[in-house]
Design an enzyme around this catalytic site. Structure first.
Site, PDB file in Angstrom:
ATOM      1  N   SER A 168     -24.887 -77.132 -48.518  1.00 42.71           N
ATOM      2  CA  SER A 168     -23.808 -76.157 -48.523  1.00 42.71           C
ATOM      3  C   SER A 168     -22.749 -76.337 -49.575  1.00 42.71           C
ATOM      4  CB  SER A 168     -23.251 -75.843 -47.133  1.00 42.71           C
ATOM      5  OG  SER A 168     -22.618 -74.725 -46.954  1.00 42.71           O
ATOM      6  N   HIS A 375     -28.967 -71.513 -41.723  1.00 43.66           N
ATOM      7  CA  HIS A 375     -28.028 -72.347 -42.680  1.00 43.66           C
ATOM      8  C   HIS A 375     -27.937 -73.743 -42.030  1.00 43.66           C
ATOM      9  CE1 HIS A 375     -25.160 -72.719 -46.041  1.00 43.66           C
ATOM     10  NE2 HIS A 375     -24.296 -73.299 -45.370  1.00 43.66           N
TER      11      HIS A 375
END
Length: 399
Positions: A168, A375
């Site tokens: 990320s 995610h």
């Protein structure tokens, strides 16, 4: 439906956090050091100061408990995402925690911590109690924090190169570093980027959809309110994680919805047993400016530096618009790993990244076959080793 679930989860969490006692001490069992020691691995803490004065803590697993010290090992550097910390890589334990897995394979593992998180809240002259400390965003992590940490790791280990793994924001700051400071192309043997975030115009994040139209516009908010800490690690959140998010708790669904809201709804790979540990260590804190910059990326559809508005942009950049990051010019072997159910790194935006990158630098673009992989599953998903990490390891070995 997602907005309703988002609002309900946020309201319930806020009420619970306010009801918890404020004087509960932080448990030493949730630190990166204690988590690693718990499983019998050696762990070191190293401090490094950036050129602008921030004092960062890195955690190192120098060798596996299964082998003991066998001499110099190849180095892998792990960099966490937004609101996270080095704990990300060890929470899942030796079977699924990437730091442990790589250590057992013979690597010298270093885990970074960006300015402002749980382990990097000091400065040579500023205090985190005051606004000036928080006057930074992820651009600064890329041009100050990563250079300081990577250079120190290479110096400490006597190595010429290392391999980089980011998740990320750890991928965003990687792109910033290598587009702004080209000298690292000779120091990074390969980069393995999990859930890569650069372009964000097509992100499905409820946070972006709700906050983007207001806070993602170039405006005077930063000038008016200054910088501030966003979602610091707190005693209340740690206690909530241990009491309300455990498997037996009826309230665990609230914790699950918070994680789904952050990463992508209804992932079947959520490890509910791990939720208390996740909630005890995450969020780890950041500057509100990091959030503002991501919201600007969502609104503009560009991957570029912070937009202060045309007047200040002229002063900062010499142009009324902020400059784009030169992703095409990055000359480092890069491997991308992405998924369909990712609220921050959408398939369309990752495709923009792939098309923009130098074709000779993009060594692999791996789209997860598990369509509901989200995610956060890149860190804590059930069976993450078999589903993802074995592929990453093959790429590291072959790089």
């Amino acid at each position: 439906m997602w907005l309703f679930r988002f609002v309900v989860a946020q309201v319930l969490l806020a009420c619970i956090a306010m009801a918890l006692p404020a004087d509960v001490g932080r448990s030493s069992s949730t630190t990166t050091v204690s988590l690693v020691k718990q499983f019998g691995y050696p762990i070191e803490e190293h401090e490094v100061q950036t050129s602008d004065g921030y004092i960062l803590t890195m955690h190192r697993i120098p060798y596996s408990k299964h082998t003991g010290y066998t001499g110099k090992r190849p180095v892998i550097f792990l960099m966490h995402g937004l609101l996270c910390s080095s704990s990300d890589w060890v929470l899942s334990g030796p079977d699924n925690g990437l730091a442990f897995i790589l250590s057992d394979l013979g690597y010298d593992i270093w885990m970074g911590n960006a300015r402002g998180n749980t382990y990097s809240r000091r400065h040579a002259s500023k205090t985190p109690l005051l606004q000036p400390f928080w006057n930074f965003e992820w651009h600064d992590i890329g041009i100050y924090d990563l250079p300081a940490m990577l250079d120190n790791v290479l110096y400490q280990t006597g190595q010429d190169q290392l391999q980089y793994i980011g998740h990320s924001q750890g991928t965003t700051s990687f792109f910033v570093l290598n587009s702004m400071i080209p000298r690292f192309k000779s120091r990074i043997r390969s980069a393995h980027l999990l859930a890569p975030v650069a372009w964000m115009g097509n992100a499905e994040s409820p946070l972006a959809k709700v906050a983007g139209p207001l806070f993602g516009q170039p405006n005077a908010l930063v000038e008016l309110f200054g910088s501030a800490e966003f979602l610091p690690s707190s005693k209340a959140m740690e206690l909530m994680g241990s009491l309300l998010c455990r498997d037996e708790a009826i309230s665990q669904v609230i914790c699950s919805n918070v994680l789904f809201m952050l990463g992508g709804w209804d992932s079947p790979y959520l490890n509910t047993t791990l939720i208390p540990e996740i909630m005890a260590t995450t969020p780890a804190g950041c500057s509100i400016n990091q959030m503002f910059h991501y919201l600007q990326e969502y609104n503009s559809g560009d991957f570029r530096q912070f937009d202060y508005g045309s007047v200040r942009n002229k002063k900062e950049y010499g142009n009324k618009n902020p400059p784009n990051y030169d992703v095409e010019g990055i000359d480092v072997p890069i491997y991308l790993y992405y998924s369909d159910n990712d609220y921050f790194a959408s398939l369309i935006d990752v495709d923009t990244l792939r098309r923009t990158m130098n074709p000779s630098s993009l060594k692999r673009s791996y789209r997860m076959p598990e369509v509901k992989w989200n995610h956060l599953d890149f860190l804590w998903g059930l069976n993450v080793k078999e589903i993802l990490y074995n592929t990453v390891i093959d790429d590291i070995v072959s790089a």
